[in-house]
Design an enzyme around this catalytic site. Sequence first.
Site, PDB file in Angstrom:
ATOM      1  N   HIS A 120       9.520  57.320  -5.514  1.00 51.19           N
ATOM      2  CA  HIS A 120       8.796  58.558  -5.808  1.00 51.19           C
ATOM      3  C   HIS A 120       8.387  59.240  -4.505  1.00 51.19           C
ATOM      4  O   HIS A 120       8.568  60.458  -4.341  1.00 51.19           O
ATOM      5  CB  HIS A 120       7.560  58.246  -6.658  1.00 51.19           C
ATOM      6  CG  HIS A 120       6.667  59.426  -6.893  1.00 51.19           C
ATOM      7  ND1 HIS A 120       6.687  60.157  -8.059  1.00 51.19           N
ATOM      8  CD2 HIS A 120       5.731  60.013  -6.100  1.00 51.19           C
ATOM      9  CE1 HIS A 120       5.806  61.142  -7.976  1.00 51.19           C
ATOM     10  NE2 HIS A 120       5.209  61.069  -6.796  1.00 51.19           N
ATOM     11  N   GLU A 121       7.834  58.465  -3.584  1.00 47.98           N
ATOM     12  CA  GLU A 121       7.425  59.048  -2.299  1.00 47.98           C
ATOM     13  C   GLU A 121       8.636  59.523  -1.501  1.00 47.98           C
ATOM     14  O   GLU A 121       8.579  60.551  -0.817  1.00 47.98           O
ATOM     15  CB  GLU A 121       6.620  58.016  -1.498  1.00 47.98           C
ATOM     16  CG  GLU A 121       5.324  57.580  -2.156  1.00 47.98           C
ATOM     17  CD  GLU A 121       4.405  58.753  -2.482  1.00 47.98           C
ATOM     18  OE1 GLU A 121       4.319  59.683  -1.657  1.00 47.98           O
ATOM     19  OE2 GLU A 121       3.781  58.744  -3.558  1.00 47.98           O
TER      20      GLU A 121
ATOM     21  N   HIS B 218       9.606  63.061  -2.242  1.00 42.85           N
ATOM     22  CA  HIS B 218       8.959  64.131  -1.480  1.00 42.85           C
ATOM     23  C   HIS B 218       9.766  64.455  -0.221  1.00 42.85           C
ATOM     24  O   HIS B 218       9.891  65.624   0.168  1.00 42.85           O
ATOM     25  CB  HIS B 218       7.539  63.719  -1.080  1.00 42.85           C
ATOM     26  CG  HIS B 218       6.548  63.762  -2.199  1.00 42.85           C
ATOM     27  ND1 HIS B 218       6.312  64.896  -2.946  1.00 42.85           N
ATOM     28  CD2 HIS B 218       5.707  62.806  -2.695  1.00 42.85           C
ATOM     29  CE1 HIS B 218       5.386  64.652  -3.849  1.00 42.85           C
ATOM     30  NE2 HIS B 218       5.007  63.396  -3.717  1.00 42.85           N
TER      31      HIS B 218
ATOM     32  N   GLU C 179       5.570  66.794  -8.371  1.00 41.79           N
ATOM     33  CA  GLU C 179       5.499  65.397  -8.798  1.00 41.79           C
ATOM     34  C   GLU C 179       6.564  65.077  -9.848  1.00 41.79           C
ATOM     35  O   GLU C 179       7.079  63.952  -9.899  1.00 41.79           O
ATOM     36  CB  GLU C 179       4.114  65.082  -9.356  1.00 41.79           C
ATOM     37  CG  GLU C 179       3.001  65.108  -8.319  1.00 41.79           C
ATOM     38  CD  GLU C 179       3.175  64.041  -7.246  1.00 41.79           C
ATOM     39  OE1 GLU C 179       3.532  62.905  -7.597  1.00 41.79           O
ATOM     40  OE2 GLU C 179       2.962  64.356  -6.064  1.00 41.79           O
TER      41      GLU C 179
END
Length: 291
Positions: free
Chosen positions: A130-131, A134, A179
Amino acid sequence: MSVTKVPLIGLKADGFRHPLDLQATAALKQLPGLDLMIRNFLGSIGEQFYYLNNIASSVLVGPEQLPQLHGLLVEACQILDLEVPQLYVRQHPVPNAYTLAMRGKQPFIVLHTSLIDLLTLEEVQAVIAHELGHLKCEHGVYLTLANLLVLAAGQLPSWGGAIAQTLQSRLLEWVRCAEFSCDRAALLATQDPKLVVSLLMKLAGGSPTLAPQLNVEAFLAQARAYEETGKDPMLDLLKDLQTAPLTHPLPVLRAKEIDLWASSQNYSALVQNSFSRYNGKTDNLGGWRNW
């Protein structure tokens, strides 16, 4: 169920970016000089501060330091076709993870110890992915600005309050949309939608004690029940008020979105094309694991 994972060579952010992220990013890019403002505001001193803060107060993950976490990071980067950033583990009682990327410097990810304690290793990889989302989507500059404005909101001069609040509102809306894209990156890296939903469920109401009793299907049913309340205009207004100050979408919405995308043609095409490309070529996959 065992899931064979293969790298998504040549993966582009726009191939999985959520439509809301695309819209919100386009809106922010209409604000002239925003990127330059945050880069100049932070400057080299800001970069050095964040670097020193992490290297002095956290544990830098590597082949010789927490090698299991390092392996999860490297594998997720290979799947998402990304260079490997630094990963730090920080002692903190609040489960959280975040990413910082500024001015072309090496980006880094931070995981809180309490988050690691709450999750399985596979779910920790979903957080890391998930990070990484970004970074793949190049969210770094806007994320940094959003965090700064949230922290400084109460200290802004009154003459700039209205403008600052409008900008802060726009940025928070963008962060929430971003997100959704990063949740998709987590799914692409783990290639197991129930695993990502399990992670979101634990963030909503999990603990090391309760985790074994949590039920993914029941949480998805809860997400559908939340969606059904949207037929009432008053409840729609309350939902808007509920989410406006948040930096993340509500966990049930994130679970619903990832469940829908996992059954979409877009997701199937991204993953199946890679499986087809590597079908019969397992010798090239090195250490890819079956979960």
